[in-house]
Design a protein around this motif. Sequence first.
Motif, short mmCIF file in Angstrom:
data_model
loop_
_atom_site.label_atom_id
_atom_site.label_comp_id
_atom_site.label_asym_id
_atom_site.label_seq_id
_atom_site.Cartn_x
_atom_site.Cartn_y
_atom_site.Cartn_z
N PRO A 1 4.26 1.93 19.91
CA PRO A 1 3.37 2.73 20.83
C PRO A 1 3.87 4.24 20.63
O PRO A 1 2.75 4.81 20.65
N LEU A 2 4.94 4.45 20.40
CA LEU A 2 5.62 6.05 20.19
C LEU A 2 4.94 6.49 18.99
O LEU A 2 4.77 7.45 18.86
N LEU A 3 4.70 5.84 17.74
CA LEU A 3 4.31 6.30 16.68
C LEU A 3 2.76 6.67 16.96
O LEU A 3 2.20 7.84 16.58
N SER B 1 -5.37 1.35 13.19
CA SER B 1 -5.74 2.64 13.28
C SER B 1 -4.80 3.48 12.46
O SER B 1 -4.72 4.73 12.20
N ILE B 2 -3.43 2.88 12.34
CA ILE B 2 -2.23 3.55 11.54
C ILE B 2 -2.39 3.52 10.26
O ILE B 2 -2.61 2.62 9.53
N PRO B 3 -2.61 4.62 9.63
CA PRO B 3 -2.87 4.88 8.01
C PRO B 3 -1.41 4.10 7.52
O PRO B 3 -0.36 4.19 8.18
N LEU B 4 -1.63 3.17 6.63
CA LEU B 4 -0.35 2.45 6.00
C LEU B 4 0.56 3.51 5.51
O LEU B 4 1.75 3.00 5.46
N THR B 5 0.50 4.61 4.86
CA THR B 5 1.54 5.35 4.50
C THR B 5 2.34 5.80 5.70
O THR B 5 3.62 5.91 5.69
N GLU B 6 1.60 6.44 6.94
CA GLU B 6 2.21 6.68 7.94
C GLU B 6 3.14 5.44 8.74
O GLU B 6 4.10 5.59 9.48
N ALA B 7 2.50 4.36 8.58
CA ALA B 7 3.29 3.12 9.18
C ALA B 7 4.75 3.00 8.48
O ALA B 7 5.55 2.45 9.19
N LYS C 1 0.91 -1.26 -0.03
CA LYS C 1 0.00 0.00 -0.01
C LYS C 1 0.88 1.21 0.16
O LYS C 1 0.39 2.33 -0.44
N ALA C 2 2.20 0.93 0.53
CA ALA C 2 3.17 2.35 0.46
C ALA C 2 4.53 1.98 0.46
O ALA C 2 4.71 0.85 1.31
N ASN C 3 5.22 2.73 0.18
CA ASN C 3 6.70 2.36 0.13
C ASN C 3 7.35 3.77 0.17
O ASN C 3 7.23 4.73 -0.80
N ALA C 4 8.22 4.09 0.93
CA ALA C 4 8.87 5.30 1.40
C ALA C 4 10.25 5.43 0.16
O ALA C 4 10.95 4.32 0.39
N LEU C 5 10.59 6.18 -0.58
CA LEU C 5 11.86 6.64 -1.02
C LEU C 5 12.89 6.74 0.13
O LEU C 5 12.74 7.44 0.93
N CYS C 6 14.20 6.37 -0.57
CA CYS C 6 15.37 6.36 0.77
C CYS C 6 16.43 6.75 -0.21
O CYS C 6 16.75 6.28 -1.72
N GLY C 7 17.40 7.50 0.31
CA GLY C 7 18.80 7.64 -0.21
C GLY C 7 19.58 6.59 -0.89
O GLY C 7 20.21 6.68 -1.76
#
Length: 345
Positions: free
Chosen positions: A304-306, A139-145, A42-48
């Motif tokens: 839990p911190l997220l 409850s955590i949106p998958l982008t924010e995950a 559903k989501a993947n973050a770009l990385c250097g």
Amino acid sequence: MSSITNVPQKMAIPLFIGNGKISYGESPVPVPGEGQLLIQVKANALCGSDRSQFYDGTTTTPGHEASGIVVAAGQGTKTAIGTPGVVFLMDFCGECRSCKQGFTNQCSSKRADYGFSHSGGYGPYMVVNENVFFAIDPSIPLTEATILLDIMGTGGHAVKRAQLVHKDIQSVLVVGAGPIGLGVLAMAKILLGFNMPVFIMDFVQYRLDLAQKMGAIPVNLANRSIKQALEEAGYRDVDVAIDTSGKTAGRHAALEVLGQRGVLVCVGHGQELNLKVSSDLIAPEHSVLGSEYFQYHEIAENHPLLLSHMAYLQQIITHRFGVDKIQEAYELFFQGDTGKVVVEQ
């Protein structure tokens, strides 16, 4: 194998063909074997770390900061179909000396680096061994995950590495305000206290402005040195410097302002570090540590911190693109005027 009924047999995938160009092709949807899960990404973050794949090309599908939903499971698995979660980059064996002590980022019999050795999160589906999947609160949106991975995981691990040898940290310097630097900043505030002074230095004003919003003391190296910035803020030195730039100049600048008993933590891969052993190490009893990714169990610690710091951490994600815009996403990301960029599916 158990699965949902609407998983297709084929999928469109981005092809990293080199020279900063991405085209599209087709591939069979992988089938999970024993102990494996099929994740609908559903989501993947770009990385250097993707830089070489984008510019030099690769035969695998990149993407090592993936979140998604389990849609099929092989024999011997326990994760329920429909479970949302994130994927740990390193497929650790669980049996070697390091793994048995929890050092899963230092596994001596690693089976995969998802997104590098095995296809990762820019395809619609990816197969992973169950041990690297971490189920999240729905409850955590998958982008924010994805924040649980390189942002909180790598950032927090670097801070914890510093704490191993410095028990009374009162100031922090972050070298580089890219996404990992912003993650270090965020985790320094969360783990050490939001009143902890955190200096962050870079040349990109966009990222420094974002860092300032997140509570950092920004230092634009085009205008002043870190020494000058510390003096202006009433500091002579810092207890901890965490380098995310991978640049020799950045590491040396950090060493110059590191106080007695200070710790330099190197997170960014890249150039060398040259030391004068007597003055840089022995006399001030400095420590120089490496910090590679993070350990699997740290996801559970950060989960839990997220949940409790979602609004603060969300600031790091500045751009979101559909997978059909992945070319545009990478071009913008490598220009520098972004925080974390996430491709959504």
